[in-house]
Design a protein around this motif. Sequence first.
Motif: not given
Length: 483
Positions: A328, A336-337, A339, A373, A375
């Motif tokens: 996170s 960057k995204s 999860d 990259d 998620p």
Amino acid sequence: MKVLIVEDALPLATVYGHHISKAGMVSDHVETGKEALGKLRKGGYSVVLLDLQLPDMNGLKVMETIREEQLPVSVVVVTSSGSIKTAVEAMQGGAYDFLVKPVAEERLVTTVKNAVERETLAEVAAEVQKSTSSSKAHHGFVGSSLAMTAVYRMIESVARSNAAVFVTGESGTGKEVCAEAIHKSSSRAKRPFVPLNCAAIPKDLIESEIFGHVKGAFTGATSDRDGAAARADSGTLFLDEICELELGLQAKLLRFLQSSTVQKVGSDSLKKVDVRIVCATNRNPLEEVEAGRFREDLYYRLHVLPIALPPLRARGADILELARHFLSRFAAEEGKSFDGFSVEAEEILLAHSWPGNVREMQNAIRNLVVLNDGPVIEADMLGMVQMRRPAAGQLSSLTSLPSESIIRPAETGNGDWPRLTLSLGQPFEVLERQIIEATIDACGGSLPKTARTLQVSPSTLYRKKEIWAAQETSEPEETQAAS
């Protein structure tokens, strides 16, 4: 702490209650499973002494309800000699232990006391974890395992003192974070925190770095300069990698600790300072003393309040908690995204030994974020940071294993271990027994040695052997009854 006796035979219940009372414990008595569950739901009991043959329901049904409703109590099953198989089922269903009628007083009291102690420890552990998880921060650390909870409590305790603290732990476990946490939790929090890595400074400059120097004291000393000890006046001086100091400088450090005065290199004057010392090393300091590399008198001067930081591999679920924290944090920094991690990636993280500890994880997760990259961090991405897929025996699930697996015990310095072939597709209890019995044979029949090898309590092995012996005794009786 009370014991609930669930027994429909009043004479037996009276005897149990008498033994428990003599041992200094309090007990209540009920005759049915319904009454027992009603009492247990209200709380206040540490142990339930449970007869399996009750007038209204089977004792296993009571146990099932206790487990489903997560009632905080340890169950000790009481059974007749002809119901050993049922008792074993109860143990598999979560019972702490079982007693065979008629029950000797000593056996009853010992078992109940052990169960009470176990439940008390469980309550303390739950309370400690609850208080830790409810706090806003863990002194700069991330993780809520019991190993780290003990560290947090130790930090809070030593922060109230001015005595020296000696932090030990492998490289990357967070020794400087620990030192700074002690400082921030202390009455010196608003004063300077001065860290000094004794291993990162050339040997001919380390004395000047600690105590300072006057102009002209040596080549390059163009002006007077305060050392770390003077800069930390009224605050905390953190000496990292303390075992790297040469013996001559160790003597000067000892004199400083004894007198609380600083003498700059090249100066005859002394300056009084008020400094709290926290030091750290990734070595075993006592071994360094025994080897003659660290002064014994300095060791005892510094080793007043020891704190041992656990390696990451010993922190269990903290591994995933840290990984998510770093993911996170670095994802936000890099735009960057991400999860989270795939299930297989988490398996790999948990199986990795983390020789570089938290520092290794921090670098690995940053690398993954920068090079990929979102998620989700997939298992294949972990190959970029030299994290291999765990061996089959390390996975939490057996679904991906072949039908047969070769398991080789760890080396213990006693020579090569024999190989053990296990056929999967059997109940866990069968596989467990095969491993334990093979290890006992390899250890020459010594249960203490077997316990050390398998990293379990010797009492666990004695209890399992007792259960197995009881099973073998009951099997011929059941066969005879069937015929």
